[in-house]
Design a protein around this motif. Structure first.
Motif, short mmCIF file in Angstrom:
data_model
loop_
_atom_site.label_atom_id
_atom_site.label_comp_id
_atom_site.label_asym_id
_atom_site.label_seq_id
_atom_site.Cartn_x
_atom_site.Cartn_y
_atom_site.Cartn_z
N LYS A 33 11.29 -23.62 95.01
CA LYS A 33 10.52 -24.68 94.36
C LYS A 33 9.47 -25.23 95.51
O LYS A 33 8.26 -25.80 95.17
CB LYS A 33 11.47 -25.52 93.65
N LYS B 103 8.10 -23.97 97.75
CA LYS B 103 7.48 -22.79 98.24
C LYS B 103 6.43 -22.55 96.88
O LYS B 103 5.62 -21.39 97.04
CB LYS B 103 7.78 -21.77 98.90
N ASN B 104 6.74 -23.33 95.74
CA ASN B 104 6.06 -23.14 94.50
C ASN B 104 6.37 -21.66 93.99
O ASN B 104 5.34 -21.05 93.16
CB ASN B 104 4.53 -23.38 94.80
N ARG C 49 -0.74 -18.66 88.73
CA ARG C 49 0.18 -19.16 87.92
C ARG C 49 -0.45 -18.38 86.43
O ARG C 49 -1.61 -18.12 86.20
CB ARG C 49 -0.08 -20.66 87.39
N LYS D 19 -5.10 -20.02 94.06
CA LYS D 19 -4.59 -21.21 93.29
C LYS D 19 -5.49 -21.68 92.09
O LYS D 19 -5.00 -21.91 90.98
CB LYS D 19 -4.48 -22.32 94.12
#
Length: 252
Positions: free
Chosen positions: A54, A56-57, A140, A166
């Motif tokens: 988490k 490090k996303n 994402r 991103k």
């Protein structure tokens, strides 16, 4: 011992199973798509692994232990598996370098949340065949460079730079600052045959169900559309991408 060796040999190169191997993969900075944890498994080092992921996303998902058994192919996964990219992601500079090496204006495919790995693999395959210099995807809500993508690309992934960013809107602005015209594919646009795709081009293809997001659409210089003459009002994302890529290649 021989059986363990065979199981290790059968493992896919995008799967890392077991607590220590997963933690080391995170620490090493390897491109990890997601961490899969057996439902209810929150004992010992798993807690530290989840916290590190988490930090490090890296998305963490709870799954049935049977799925981990299937992915680990007999290796003792200890309740945790990392799904990794089969190939390291490239940079924008890699795309521009490839275009310069070929003596061509940049031709870039930007994918706004393509979630089906088969679509992503097919688009990468067509992009390579059509002479594109790179593919850009978001971090994402997007398929990553998984085993399925690699297989569907039929080897094209080895030659096509794929960049993960991103924010798609931010990267489109960077491309426009470099003199690249951004064309978005959507139903309410100009007929693709009437558009001049000459010069440096970025083609944006949207999500399979929702298309290009409104924010990304605003960042496009031109919206182009494919005529729908049947009763279905949209094409599969990879099919639409293929038609437009070859139209761009022809006009360049």
């Amino acid at each position: 011992m021989e059986q363990n060796k065979q199981n290790l040999d059968n493992q896919r190169n995008d799967i890392i199973a077991g607590r220590n191997p997963v933690m080391e993969a995170i620490r090493s900075g390897r491109s990890i798509e997601s961490i899969l944890v057996a439902k209810g498994e929150r004992s010992g080092s798993v807690v530290a692994i989840i916290a590190k992921a988490k930090q490090k996303n890296i998305p963490v998902k709870d799954v049935d232990s049977k799925k981990l058994d299937f992915l680990a192919k007999g290796v003792n996964h200890q309740g945790i598996v990392a799904q990794c990219a089969v190939k390291e992601y490239s940079t924008l500079e890699d795309i521009f370098a490839l275009a310069e090496e070929r003596g061509e204006s940049p031709f870039i495919i930007v994918l706004d949340k393509i979630e089906d790995p088969h679509n992503l693999g097919a688009i990468i395959r067509t992009a390579e065949c059509a002479g594109a210099h790179g593919v850009i995807i978001p971090e994402r809500r997007s398929a990553g460079l998984s085993y399925t993508v690699e297989k569907t690309s039929a080897g094209a992934l080895e030659y096509m730079p794929v960049v993960r960013v991103k924010n798609i809107s931010a990267v489109l602005q960077k491309l426009k600052d470099k003199g690249i015209w951004v064309y978005g594919a959507d139903m309410d646009g100009e007929h693709y045959k009437k558009v001049n795709f000459d010069g440096a081009v970025a083609l944006v293809i949207g999500n399979e169900g929702k298309g290009i997001s409104p924010l990304v659409a605003k960042d496009c210089d031109v919206i182009v559309s494919l005529p729908m003459k049947g009763k279905i009002n949209s094409l599969n994302a990879s099919v639409a991408a293929g038609i437009l890529m070859y139209e761009i290649a022809d006009k360049r």
